[in-house]
Write a protein that holds these residues in place. Structure first.
Motif, short mmCIF file in Angstrom:
data_model
loop_
_atom_site.label_atom_id
_atom_site.label_comp_id
_atom_site.label_asym_id
_atom_site.label_seq_id
_atom_site.Cartn_x
_atom_site.Cartn_y
_atom_site.Cartn_z
N GLU A 102 0.68 -1.24 -0.15
CA GLU A 102 0.07 -0.16 0.18
C GLU A 102 0.99 1.18 0.06
O GLU A 102 0.72 2.08 -0.58
N VAL A 105 2.17 1.66 -3.55
CA VAL A 105 1.36 2.10 -4.63
C VAL A 105 0.81 3.42 -4.47
O VAL A 105 0.71 4.50 -5.29
N ARG A 106 0.71 4.02 -3.30
CA ARG A 106 0.34 5.56 -2.92
C ARG A 106 1.62 6.34 -3.68
O ARG A 106 1.35 7.36 -4.21
N SER A 217 -14.28 -0.58 -7.68
CA SER A 217 -13.25 0.09 -7.66
C SER A 217 -13.01 0.89 -9.23
O SER A 217 -12.91 2.46 -8.91
N VAL A 445 -3.37 -5.14 -6.65
CA VAL A 445 -3.92 -4.02 -5.80
C VAL A 445 -4.99 -3.18 -6.83
O VAL A 445 -4.51 -3.04 -7.96
N VAL A 447 -7.04 0.60 -6.92
CA VAL A 447 -6.85 1.77 -6.34
C VAL A 447 -7.91 2.74 -6.79
O VAL A 447 -8.31 2.75 -7.91
N ILE A 452 -7.41 1.58 -1.25
CA ILE A 452 -6.72 0.62 -1.68
C ILE A 452 -6.96 -0.67 -1.34
O ILE A 452 -7.07 -0.77 0.05
#
Length: 487
Positions: A102, A105-106, A217, A445, A447, A452
């Motif tokens: 996480e 990915v952020r 998502s 993942v 987003v 997430i």
């Protein structure tokens, strides 16, 4: 160069230490996550297990779970080998991995927004300007564009490798069109059908909700032009694409339309899909084609796979494209070597998950080190994928080393190099019983502005050949069901 040569040499020496076995550890002591599985295997008839293995292969063949291999007409369509012995990850191990994924990915999304706007990371001297300006994956048409919800990478596949009890490394970030999620889902479905008793003994976190989570998502990333319930579609290059099975699988599981470029056109400032009731606007397009083929009016004019004018609609806020054009700059293997700095710059925290030490061959001193130690290193093309265009030094012949040396010297900026890590092993079923094979892991993942979502587990790819480190299906690898246990 990411580290001094002396520290890199130390890492190389450490990588050749005893391989970590995820079932038996280093001391041949059964690890707790595998306790119930080991007990079950001990009481199973080996002939029944081999019969089940053959049945699983037949299920995959009947289901049509195949992939295409380009350039090999005689064996263009292949069955991806599936091994019935699951890979098991403890809940506490997964919790740490999920936090690291996480965080990463952020940081990637923040990085993409920054380099297409103010480029603060370049101004701060944390990333050389040429790493962006000369990057083939950098898309100038995205400069100043903010995708709906600020999300660039709606679906990410983060490739991880393990070298010890608590040692995980990120091998690469797949931020363009990561594939393999259909195999993760089908692997689990097959195991549930064939070995229900195993799931009654082990509390395994589910993965079956991924298609619903994916649609939810994507819908949460609908553009400003959307009114009402967002309409989602999957864009495929067509039946001859190597991942076509996955495209149709995901569209079916999400309950959305699978479309090709000729099914779409721009109508009244929106991208519209041909239906029996005429053309209907699409709000979110999950595209499975590369940037270059997305829009012949803005990219490759010879493309027949994309939609003329879609980029103009996108920039005007009329559609969401997942993943956003230009995201490839974030999973470029040269940019990868800066990821620890990128994570720290955008999150203010040290990276939870570490990179594999990396030499950038564009740097003269790094290039010289790589040339001097080519037989001990893994060398990869900056924009390569699927295991193509890479050299595994310890497994290469003198001729292959010589040929690759010439490639490196001709285009050093096209390559990075890494130590040959001692990838962890997990057991597979062979005719002689269980045998260890090297693996990696690709968690998936999602987003969106709502947050997430990381599917517990992901796709385990396994090198089926004894001693091989190449897990890619195109290079002879297979897959396994990946279990994350409840705490």
């Amino acid at each position: 160069m990411e580290q001094s040569q002396s520290s890199q040499g130390q890492t190389q020496s450490q990588s050749q230490s005893q391989t970590f076995d995820e079932m038996w550890g280093r001391e041949n002591l059964l690890r707790p996550p595998y306790a119930d599985l080991a007990d079950w295997i001990e009481h199973e008839d080996p002939r029944r297990l081999r019969k089940k293995q053959r049945e699983a292969e037949q299920v995959f063949r009947l289901t049509g779970i195949t992939f295409n291999v380009y350039g090999q007409a005689a064996a263009a369509e292949r069955l991806i080998p599936f091994d019935i012995i699951p890979r098991i990850i403890a809940g506490r191990e997964w919790a740490r991995l999920a936090r690291g994924i996480e965080q990463r990915v952020r940081a990637i999304n923040a990085f993409l927004h920054d380099i297409y706007h103010r480029q603060e990371i370049v101004r701060a001297g944390r990333l050389p300007a040429e790493m962006v300006a000369r990057n083939d994956a950098f898309e100038p048409k995205m400069i100043g564009v903010t995708p709906p919800g600020g999300v660039y990478t709606h679906i990410v596949g983060t490739d991880l490798v393990r070298t010890g009890d608590d040692s995980f490394y990120v091998l690469e970030d797949n931020a363009r069109t990561p594939s393999g999620v259909s195999y993760m889902l089908e692997n689990r479905e097959t195991m549930l059908h064939m070995f229900p008793e195993l799931f009654s003994r082990n509390h395994v976190q589910p993965v079956s909700n991924y298609p619903r989570a994916l649609r939810r998502s994507l819908a949460a990333c609908a553009p400003p032009a959307c009114t009402g319930t967002p309409r989602v579609a999957v864009l495929t290059p067509g039946i001859y694409n190597s991942a076509y099975y996955e495209h149709s699988f995901l569209a079916d599981k999400m309950g959305v339309e699978l479309v090709e470029g000729h099914d779409l056109r721009v109508v009244d400032g929106r991208v519209a899909m041909r239906t029996t009731q005429g053309y209907q606007p699409i709000d979110v397009l999950y595209r499975r084609i590369d940037d270059a083929y997305l829009d012949p009016m803005n990219f490759n004019p010879e493309s027949a796979l994309g939609v003329p004018g879609i980029m103009d609609v996108y920039r005007a806020g009329g559609i969401t494209i997942a993943n956003a054009p230009g995201t490839g700059v974030a999973d470029d293997k040269a940019i990868y070597s800066y990821m620890p700095d990128i994570v720290e710059f955008y999150t203010g925290e040290k990276a939870i998950l570490q990179n594999v030490p990396t030499w950038r061959c564009s740097d003269p001193s790094s290039l010289q080190y790589v040339l001097d130690n080519l037989a001990e290193l893994v060398v990869k093309e900056v924009h390569g994928s699927g295991g193509y265009g890479m050299l595994i030094g310890p497994a290469a012949s003198k001729k292959e080393l010589s040929e690759f040396r010439r490639k490196l010297m001709a285009r050093p900026g096209n390559y990075i190099a890494q130590p040959t890590l001692a990838l962890s092993t997990v057991p597979i079923l062979t005719n002689a019983g269980l045998a260890p094979r090297h693996v990696d892991l690709r968690p998936f993942v999602l987003v969106s502005p709502a947050g997430i979502d990381i599917t517990p587990g992901g796709l385990t790819r396994v090198a089926l050949k004894k001693g091989s480190l190449v897990v890619n299906s195109s290079q002879g690898g297979g897959t396994k069901d990946t279990w994350v246990l409840e705490e």
